[in-house]
Design a protein around this motif. Structure first.
Motif, PDB file in Angstrom:
ATOM      1  N   ALA A   1       0.445  -1.081   0.219  1.00 11.33           N
ATOM      2  CA  ALA A   1       0.492  -0.559   0.026  1.00 11.33           C
ATOM      3  C   ALA A   1       1.006   1.032   0.230  1.00 11.33           C
ATOM      4  CB  ALA A   1      -0.527  -0.191   1.277  1.00 11.33           C
ATOM      5  N   VAL A   2       2.068   0.948   0.007  1.00 12.12           N
ATOM      6  CA  VAL A   2       2.708   2.004   0.142  1.00 12.12           C
ATOM      7  C   VAL A   2       3.125   2.845  -1.085  1.00 12.12           C
ATOM      8  CG1 VAL A   2       5.188   3.015   0.503  1.00 12.12           C
ATOM      9  CG2 VAL A   2       4.211   1.146   1.758  1.00 12.12           C
ATOM     10  N   GLY A   3       3.624   2.175  -1.798  1.00 15.15           N
ATOM     11  CA  GLY A   3       3.286   2.673  -3.784  1.00 15.15           C
ATOM     12  C   GLY A   3       2.434   4.199  -3.857  1.00 15.15           C
TER      13      GLY A   3
ATOM     14  N   GLN B   1      10.220  21.769  -0.336  1.00 14.11           N
ATOM     15  CA  GLN B   1      11.384  20.934   0.012  1.00 14.11           C
ATOM     16  C   GLN B   1      11.868  19.511   0.728  1.00 14.11           C
ATOM     17  OE1 GLN B   1      13.214  25.076  -0.122  1.00 14.11           O
ATOM     18  NE2 GLN B   1      13.629  24.302  -2.904  1.00 14.11           N
ATOM     19  N   ALA B   2      11.505  19.806   2.417  1.00 17.66           N
ATOM     20  CA  ALA B   2      11.931  18.918   3.296  1.00 17.66           C
ATOM     21  C   ALA B   2      10.986  17.718   2.335  1.00 17.66           C
ATOM     22  CB  ALA B   2      11.136  19.416   4.118  1.00 17.66           C
ATOM     23  N   ALA B   3       9.887  17.971   2.352  1.00 24.10           N
ATOM     24  CA  ALA B   3       8.678  17.010   1.933  1.00 24.10           C
ATOM     25  C   ALA B   3       9.159  16.489   1.057  1.00 24.10           C
ATOM     26  CB  ALA B   3       7.565  17.725   1.825  1.00 24.10           C
ATOM     27  N   ARG B   4       9.861  17.041   0.198  1.00 26.79           N
ATOM     28  CA  ARG B   4      10.167  16.758  -1.597  1.00 26.79           C
ATOM     29  C   ARG B   4      11.714  15.830  -1.383  1.00 26.79           C
ATOM     30  NH1 ARG B   4      11.112  20.522  -6.732  1.00 26.79           N
ATOM     31  NH2 ARG B   4      12.509  21.199  -5.395  1.00 26.79           N
ATOM     32  N   GLY B   5      12.405  16.304  -0.214  1.00 30.03           N
ATOM     33  CA  GLY B   5      13.500  15.541  -0.049  1.00 30.03           C
ATOM     34  C   GLY B   5      13.334  14.094   0.230  1.00 30.03           C
ATOM     35  N   SER B   6      12.370  14.331   1.369  1.00 29.42           N
ATOM     36  CA  SER B   6      11.680  12.677   1.836  1.00 29.42           C
ATOM     37  C   SER B   6      10.837  11.759   1.247  1.00 29.42           C
ATOM     38  CB  SER B   6      10.596  13.798   3.695  1.00 29.42           C
ATOM     39  OG  SER B   6      10.073  12.288   3.364  1.00 29.42           O
ATOM     40  N   LEU B   7      10.165  13.003   0.266  1.00 26.51           N
ATOM     41  CA  LEU B   7       9.838  11.572  -0.689  1.00 26.51           C
ATOM     42  C   LEU B   7      10.481  11.212  -1.529  1.00 26.51           C
ATOM     43  CD1 LEU B   7       7.052  10.810  -2.399  1.00 26.51           C
ATOM     44  CD2 LEU B   7       6.777  12.597  -3.987  1.00 26.51           C
ATOM     45  N   ALA B   8      11.477  11.987  -2.009  1.00 27.17           N
ATOM     46  CA  ALA B   8      12.812  11.723  -2.928  1.00 27.17           C
ATOM     47  C   ALA B   8      13.735  10.395  -2.378  1.00 27.17           C
ATOM     48  CB  ALA B   8      13.917  12.722  -3.248  1.00 27.17           C
ATOM     49  N   ASN B   9      13.457  10.022  -0.782  1.00 25.69           N
ATOM     50  CA  ASN B   9      14.549   9.276   0.123  1.00 25.69           C
ATOM     51  C   ASN B   9      13.296   7.903   0.051  1.00 25.69           C
ATOM     52  OD1 ASN B   9      16.672  10.833   0.192  1.00 25.69           O
ATOM     53  ND2 ASN B   9      16.038  11.280   2.745  1.00 25.69           N
ATOM     54  N   HIS B  10      11.991   7.854   0.320  1.00 31.71           N
ATOM     55  CA  HIS B  10      11.379   7.074   0.683  1.00 31.71           C
ATOM     56  C   HIS B  10      11.068   6.284  -0.926  1.00 31.71           C
ATOM     57  CE1 HIS B  10      10.951   7.339   4.541  1.00 31.71           C
ATOM     58  NE2 HIS B  10      11.105   8.291   4.504  1.00 31.71           N
ATOM     59  N   THR B  11      11.284   7.135  -1.756  1.00 32.65           N
ATOM     60  CA  THR B  11      10.745   6.135  -3.387  1.00 32.65           C
ATOM     61  C   THR B  11      12.206   5.519  -3.040  1.00 32.65           C
ATOM     62  OG1 THR B  11       9.887   8.675  -3.834  1.00 32.65           O
ATOM     63  CG2 THR B  11      10.340   6.655  -5.499  1.00 32.65           C
ATOM     64  N   SER B  12      12.859   5.967  -2.854  1.00 35.16           N
ATOM     65  CA  SER B  12      14.492   5.086  -3.445  1.00 35.16           C
ATOM     66  C   SER B  12      13.923   3.850  -2.572  1.00 35.16           C
ATOM     67  CB  SER B  12      15.264   6.188  -3.135  1.00 35.16           C
ATOM     68  OG  SER B  12      15.801   7.437  -3.833  1.00 35.16           O
TER      69      SER B  12
ATOM     70  N   LEU C   1       3.027   7.097  -1.960  1.00 38.00           N
ATOM     71  CA  LEU C   1       3.623   7.636  -2.829  1.00 38.00           C
ATOM     72  C   LEU C   1       3.241   8.765  -3.642  1.00 38.00           C
ATOM     73  CD1 LEU C   1       6.796   5.548  -2.130  1.00 38.00           C
ATOM     74  CD2 LEU C   1       6.887   7.592  -0.906  1.00 38.00           C
ATOM     75  N   SER C   2       2.869   7.391  -4.712  1.00 40.17           N
ATOM     76  CA  SER C   2       2.779   8.375  -5.932  1.00 40.17           C
ATOM     77  C   SER C   2       1.318   9.264  -5.635  1.00 40.17           C
ATOM     78  CB  SER C   2       2.391   7.521  -7.606  1.00 40.17           C
ATOM     79  OG  SER C   2       0.626   6.822  -7.385  1.00 40.17           O
ATOM     80  N   LYS C   3       0.689   9.341  -4.597  1.00 36.22           N
ATOM     81  CA  LYS C   3      -0.159  10.116  -4.869  1.00 36.22           C
ATOM     82  C   LYS C   3       0.509  11.414  -3.745  1.00 36.22           C
ATOM     83  CE  LYS C   3      -3.978   8.495  -2.846  1.00 36.22           C
ATOM     84  NZ  LYS C   3      -4.698   7.698  -0.871  1.00 36.22           N
ATOM     85  N   LYS C   4       1.829  11.297  -3.105  1.00 34.46           N
ATOM     86  CA  LYS C   4       2.353  12.718  -2.646  1.00 34.46           C
ATOM     87  C   LYS C   4       2.760  13.061  -3.441  1.00 34.46           C
ATOM     88  CE  LYS C   4       1.210  12.615   1.377  1.00 34.46           C
ATOM     89  NZ  LYS C   4       0.895  13.004   3.042  1.00 34.46           N
ATOM     90  N   ALA C   5       3.893  12.379  -4.589  1.00 29.20           N
ATOM     91  CA  ALA C   5       4.057  13.278  -5.272  1.00 29.20           C
ATOM     92  C   ALA C   5       3.597  14.341  -6.350  1.00 29.20           C
ATOM     93  CB  ALA C   5       4.962  11.782  -6.602  1.00 29.20           C
TER      94      ALA C   5
END
Lengths: 596, 719
Positions: free
Chosen positions: A306-308, A345-356, A311-315
């Motif tokens: 359910a994570v994917g 920007q913090a949210a975007r960084g966090s999103l990038a990390n968790h996507t990875s 993540l895409s919604k957040k993106a």
């Protein structure tokens, strides 16, 4: 800095502040500049309590790791040893002190025992002739360390082995002490429930300690309504299964240590065009994982499947937010947009990390072997073919898959069959010894003693009864929008959490029969409160239960408890405490023994 | 006190008090002085000889200079001061001439002042150094006074001396007149902080300077605010309007607060409860007309007076003045009550004053208990029970302290009984160890759950008992035993073995020898021998499996040594599986086969093993031969997989055709034959397989295949 600790129902920052205060007070006792010599094991847990900046404020100028021979040179007035009370460490300290250069400037020595001063260790220091060299010998009762807004851990790696294998109750004593500290800060817990031999002992110690402290009655309004003490050996099954929540999988695959995870760096390389990816970072990427990170708090406890979508919604939300800038026309609007930038920007960084991270995990979970392993685990847990030699385990051995993996599966099969048939057990054991080496017989003995890999006695398999009564296997799991705790293992509902759930509603009386099958006594104790402190619950107000796992807890179990806390009609919110945050692998590893 | 005292006897002695405690000075029959500054720590100091002293001095006293005690003595007209080393004569400054003898001397409470009574009837008052005179007074009485003491005057800070003869008492100060009283009986004077106590056989009086407040209120025709308030209150009780007049008078002068304060203060100095009451009533009356009078002083005074009246009662007999009580503090007063064993009163006072339990009631109960344990005529049971009944779980009571006292009195049994009530094991255990009740200490330590405490007792026991007894003790305490085992595991391996032996714990003994075979032994023979011991132990433990496995390992070790000798290379300590693999990799297939047979390696694993080894060697020919030696027990998919792993598609394809139908699609996909995989999947009509193939269809090359699958799917759905 630790604001996330205060978000929960119980403000655990109070505890953190209390232990920080204690640390400061000790440091101030040793006036002047200081160097700390660390028992290496303590640095991780201490990091959650006090960063270097706090130590620096109190004139800590140098830090060393405790090791033999002479101490490194440091122009400081005080040398403070931060150690666990262990004899072997005392020997090293004595060596340090004795090889101190007499010609150099004299330095004052101090010892801080964590979490408890020990007569035994002091006697050893005395025998080695150095006890008199220490000006302050104190204890720092850091038993329970706050990890998150609803999570406390003693981070005592050996606790399970000591309690269930070696008959050493030291960690239980520390657990009881930790609970006393909690009660001093958060009020007496009026009701104690428990299941298991160790739980019984901890409760006894608590009651005893309460008697010792009768002089200092605290008059704090109780924050916790009840305490549930659970032995890990009541539920040996759960940790053996592969956790399928996001956080659980990160832990299974990369291992989370003191809330930090180290990840392969490739996926986190800054993406620049034309770089050709030539100089990839070689150092592991270290990330802190806790609820201070908004996104992580949202996805950590979800089933990985359910994570994917989250993540895409957040993106989409974030890129939409960034697009807003085109709509900003007036100066005021632009200003407002800019003010939100850091957060975005913090949210975007966090999103990038968790996507990875999610990509890394996906690589593993979509592999055929992972699928095969999961299939076997789920067969065992739902009671299929647990009484014969399993092909997959056999193949894993033949292909020399990591021993721990093999042991985890074999133990799982054994637990799901209330012990294996002697023939099956001997076959596995022989295969393991022949393939991985005879020396592992010691490990096998340990697992047998711990009841993890054993022969069935009495010829009766109780697991099906337990499974059915406690509804441990659920066929219709909704991983996206779960309705039951079984989502954390995609089908299997962790036994420990089910016990907690049933305790809160309708009560254990309904499952007396199963409780009798599970090892150890179950009990209830009341700690009377002065009338002024008795709580009158508001209608609709949830109870708060402190649940203490003696011998370790997994992230999936924590996720399941959080799920229960969040249920609208759940009626109970949980704060979780444990001797160690663990997973099946680290658990079995702690039980292995090598004669080399 | 030494031979001199024994031989010469003591003629006279003085007790004196310094900050170091109470001292004593004596005059011996040889007219020598000896003193000790602290009777608690009796160090005698013999003072120097006074030249030409042939008879007892007419009077003498102890002085204290710079914390060092001295002796001042008078012989005829001369005064001598003795310190540790010297004897010097002194002359009082400005003393009227004609003195041929000093009859009496008195030193003040603080050692700062001295008074001398001469045979001329003159009283000289000055500093203790005699260098300064304060005043001199001639009373015209030449008879030697019975007693002379200083009378402190806290209020006026003036000095006064009280001189007593048989029936006469005279107060003398820096004034031309003296005050005289008649004594009806033989009396004795005791100088105190704020006055002089006068005892006779039937009376007990206290001579002191009248405090300001009392004087103001009770002076005849006093118009002080306190006096008026007292009057007002009296009138008020008589329901007379004069009350209002007095009150107005005070209020007009704005002195009501002062009036109340005066009444309260004066009440403190009264000894008669009636008078105290009427003063306090006046204060309380006055308070009503004040807006914000802080109640503390009034409340405290009431409390203090209640306590004072209680201890002044003749049953108790501690007639303290208010100032003395304040100087003493309640804690000291309680101590005194405790010393007099007036426990009930002390407890009542604590409860009345609401003192915290730890400082108050608990402390007194503990004292009581400590006294109780000294009652040797009462049995241990009774004492212990009585103590527990009274003390119960009173917070702050340390049963271990009481027990320590009992042990100090030689009542070990009682001490043990008392320790039973001690809730803190940390306190119980050390005392039990001291009393040599180590076994009891052990069970207490275990009860507490504090493992460190258990260890401490264990190490104590280990030194105290012989090994056999020690082991027996452990045997009855499983928790201690397992802790001790842990200790031995890290510290004393040999003891660990003995422990297992004693318990016939053959299983653990087996494991122990296994560890030893790895850790302690270098040579193969030694290792095998250790393993043999382990195997024997496992047999005794009825652990057939472990015993057999150990024997197999011995066999393997011997074999590995032989292989190493014959073939070279490293074999020792390899698992069986790796040994066989190494043999195959080295081309010793026959030996490998033999080993596999000897150790009954299951067929399936052997196939995996050979497959992996041959693929590692890239000996494709041998692999193919092997695959055809008989039907593979592991199927042929692993062959495909391993070939692909070595990037040998050509070999892989050979095996793909032999893969059973269930795994066929997988195998075909592995070798990259998507089209055929699709055909098989369609043939199987297996949805999962179809999706799998579809997911492998990439780009244009497999376009046709993908279409084919879609068609098959559509067809399947139609049906």
């Amino acid at each position: 800095m630790a604001a996330h600790l205060s978000y929960g129902r119980v403000n655990l920052n109070v505890l953190r502040e209390a232990v920080r205060r204690e640390l400061r007070e000790f440091l101030d006792k040793c006036a002047g500049s200081k160097a700390i010599v660390w028992d290496e094991y303590l640095t991780g847990p201490f990091g959650l309590i006090a960063q270097y900046s706090l130590l620096k404020e109190h004139e800590v100028e140098k830090m060393f790791t405790l090791k033999g021979s002479r101490l490194p040179a440091a122009d400081v007035k005080n040398i403070i040893f931060f150690v666990r009370p262990r004899l072997e460490l005392m020997d090293i300290i004595a060596e340090n002190v004795l090889s101190e250069d007499r010609r150099g400037p004299t330095r004052d020595f101090h010892i801080l025992f964590v979490p408890r001063r020990s007569l035994l260790c002091e006697q050893r220091l005395k025998d080695l002739g150095v006890l008199g060299s220490f000006i302050h010998r104190e204890e720092y009762s850091l038993d329970l360390i706050p990890f998150d807004g609803d999570l406390l851990s003693m981070e005592s790696e050996g606790a399970f082995k000591e309690c269930y294998l070696e008959g050493d109750q030291t960690s239980l004593y520390h657990a009881a002490k930790g609970l006393m500290t909690l009660q001093a800060l958060y009020g007496t817990i009026p009701q104690i429930f428990g299941k298991g031999e160790c739980a019984r002992q901890v409760a006894n110690m608590m009651i005893r300690m309460k008697r010792e402290f009768t002089g200092s009655q605290n008059s704090i309004f109780p924050v916790f309504d009840n305490l549930l003490l659970l032995d890990r050996n009541v539920d040996l099954l759960t940790p053996l299964a592969t956790q399928l929540t996001y956080e659980g999988l990160i832990d299974e695959i990369y291992g989370i240590q003191n809330s930090y995870v180290k990840l392969p760096p490739e996926k986190f390389a800054p993406k620049k065009q034309g770089d050709g990816g030539k100089d990839l970072p070689t150092e592991a990427k270290k990330l802190q994982l806790n609820s201070a990170e908004e996104l992580y708090a949202e996805i950590r406890d979800k089933n990985f499947n359910a994570v994917g979508s989250v993540l895409s919604k957040k993106a989409k939300i974030i890129s939409a937010a960034f697009e807003e800038r085109h709509n900003a026309k007036t100066v005021g609007e632009i200003k407002q947009f800019v003010s939100q930038l850091p957060h975005m920007q913090a949210a975007r960084g966090s999103l990038a990390n968790h996507t990875s991270i999610a990509e890394l995990i996906k690589d593993v979970t979509t592999s055929e072997d992972f699928f095969d392993k999961l299939t076997v685990e789920q067969e065992f847990m739902s009671g299929i073919d647990t009484d014969k030699v399993n092909n997959y385990i056999e193949d894993c051995i033949a292909q020399k898959h990591p021993l721990i993996k093999v042991l985890r599966l074999a133990c799982l099969q054994s637990v799901c069959n209330s012990g294996l048939k002697q023939k099956v057990l001997d076959y596995y054991k022989r295969e393991i010894l022949q393939t991985y080496g005879y020396e592992h017989i010691l490990t096998l003995n340990n697992l047998e003693k711990a009841g993890l890999l054993k022969a069935q006695t009495g010829g009766r398999n109780n697991y099906p009864t337990i499974r059915k009564t406690l509804r441990l296997w659920m066929d219709d799991v909704n991983e996206q929008n779960p309705t039951d705790i079984s989502y954390v293992y995609s089908g299997y509902a962790p036994l420990s959490v089910r016990l907690a759930q049933l305790l809160s509603r309708p009560g254990w009386r309904s499952i007396e029969e199963v409780l009798r099958i599970l090892p150890g006594p179950h009990f209830e104790e009341r700690q009377p409160l002065p009338t002024g402190l008795q709580k009158k619950r508001q209608p609709g107000e949830n109870r708060v239960t402190l649940i203490f796992f003696l011998g370790g807890v997994t992230f999936a179990e924590i996720a399941a408890l959080r799920f229960l806390s969040q249920l609208e009609d759940g009626g109970t919110e949980y704060v979780i405490a444990t001797t160690k945050l663990m997973n099946g692998t680290s658990w079995i590893e702690a039980l292995t023994e090598s004669p080399f | 006190m030494g031979n001199e005292v024994l031989q010469n006897r003591v003629l006279d002695a003085r007790i004196f008090h310094t900050e170091f405690g109470s001292g004593v000075a004596i005059l011996t029959g040889a007219y020598r002085f000896t003193l000790s500054a602290n009777v608690g720590d009796l160090k005698l100091r013999r003072m120097p000889e006074v030249p030409g002293l042939q008879s007892a001095p007419s009077c003498w006293t102890t002085l204290c200079h710079d914390r060092v005690p001295h002796i001042l003595l008078a012989v005829g007209p001369d005064l001598y001061i003795l310190d540790h080393a010297t004897c010097s004569t002194v002359t009082p400054a400005g003393l009227a001439p004609g003195v041929s003898s000093f009859l009496q001397m008195a030193v003040s409470f603080t050692y700062r002042h001295l008074a001398l009574f001469t045979d001329t009837g003159s009283i000289w008052m000055g500093t203790a150094s005699l260098k300064e005179k304060l005043c001199e007074f001639n009373c015209n009485i030449r008879a030697p006074p019975k007693q002379m003491v200083w009378c402190s005057r806290p209020r006026s800070k003036e000095r006064a001396v009280v001189v007593a003869w048989e029936r006469r008492l005279m107060v003398v100060g820096n004034a031309p007149e003296s005050i005289q009283f008649v004594l009806d009986e033989d009396s004795y004077l005791v100088p105190e902080l704020d006055g002089v106590r006068i005892f006779s056989r039937t009376t007990h009086e206290f001579l002191h300077e009248v405090p300001v407040a009392s004087e103001e209120i009770f002076k005849i025709a006093s118009m002080a605010p306190g006096a008026l308030l007292l009057e007002a209150q009296k009138e008020y009780e008589k329901e007379s309007q004069k009350a209002d007049e007095y009150l107005r008078e005070i209020q007009e002068l704005g002195q009501l607060t002062q009036a109340v304060q005066q009444c309260i203060e004066a009440a403190g100095h009264e000894h008669q409860p009636d008078m105290q009451k009427s003063l306090l009533r006046a204060a309380s009356f006055g308070k009503c007309f004040l807006d914000r009078f802080p109640p503390d002083s009034f409340v405290h005074m009431c409390q203090d007076l209640r306590v004072l009246n209680a201890v002044r009662d003749y049953h108790i007999g501690i007639p303290l003045t208010y100032s003395q009580y304040k100087q003493l503090t309640i804690q000291v007063l309680l101590d005194r009550l405790v010393l007099r064993r007036l426990y009930p009163l002390a407890i009542q006072i604590c409860e009345y004053l609401r003192l915290p339990e730890v400082q108050g009631v608990s402390r007194i109960l503990a004292h009581w208990a400590c006294y109780k344990v000294q009652q040797k005529d009462v049995s241990d049971e009774d004492v212990a029970r009585a103590i527990n009944q009274k003390l119960g779980d009173t917070p702050g009571v340390s049963y271990s302290d009481i027990a320590a006292r009992a042990y100090g009195c030689g009542r070990t049994e009682l001490a043990i009984k008392l320790l039973e009530y001690e809730p803190r094991s940390g306190e119980q255990v050390p005392l039990l160890l001291k009393m040599k009740r180590s076994k009891l200490a052990l069970s207490k330590a275990i009860e507490s759950g504090d493992t460190d405490l258990v260890f401490t007792v264990l190490l104590h026991l280990k030194n105290e008992l012989n090994r056999g007894d020690f082991f027996m003790t452990l045997r009855n305490q499983p928790m201690a035993l397992s802790l001790y085992r842990q200790f031995c595991k890290h510290q004393e391996l040999d003891t660990l073995k003995d422990l297992y032996n004693q318990d016939d714990n053959h299983q653990e003994l087996g494991s122990f020898h296994i560890r030893a075979s790895y850790a302690a032994e270098e040579r193969i023979e030694g290792r095998v021998a250790a393993l043999q011991t382990a195997a024997d132990a496992f047999y005794k433990a009825k652990n057939e499996f472990a015993a057999k496995a150990t024997e197999d390992q011995m066999k393997l070790l011997r074999l590995q040594r032989r292989l190493q000798d014959e073939l070279g290379g490293q074999f020792l300590d390899l698992p069986l599986h790796d040994t066989v693999t190494t043999l195959i990799l080295g081309g010793h297939n026959k030996r490998a086969e033999q080993l596999a047979r000897d150790f009954r390696i299951p067929d399936k694993r052997l196939w995996w093993l050979k497959l992996t080894a041959l693929a590692d060697l890239e000996d494709w020919e041998e692999l193919e031969k092997f695959s055809k030696s008989k039907k593979s027990p592991i199927g042929y998919l692993p062959f495909v997989e391993i070939c692909m792993k070595q990037h040998n598609k050509y070999e892989a394809k050979k095996y793909a055709s032999r893969v059973g139908p269930e795994q066929k699609v997988k195998a075909l996909l592995l070798v990259g034959d998507v089209a055929q995989a699709a055909d098989v999947a369609i043939e199987h009509r297996n949805e999962a397989e179809l999706s799998l193939v579809l997911s492998h269809c990439t780009g244009a090359t497999d376009g046709a295949t993908a279409e084919k699958i879609q068609r098959a799917r559509a067809q399947a759905q139609k049906k």
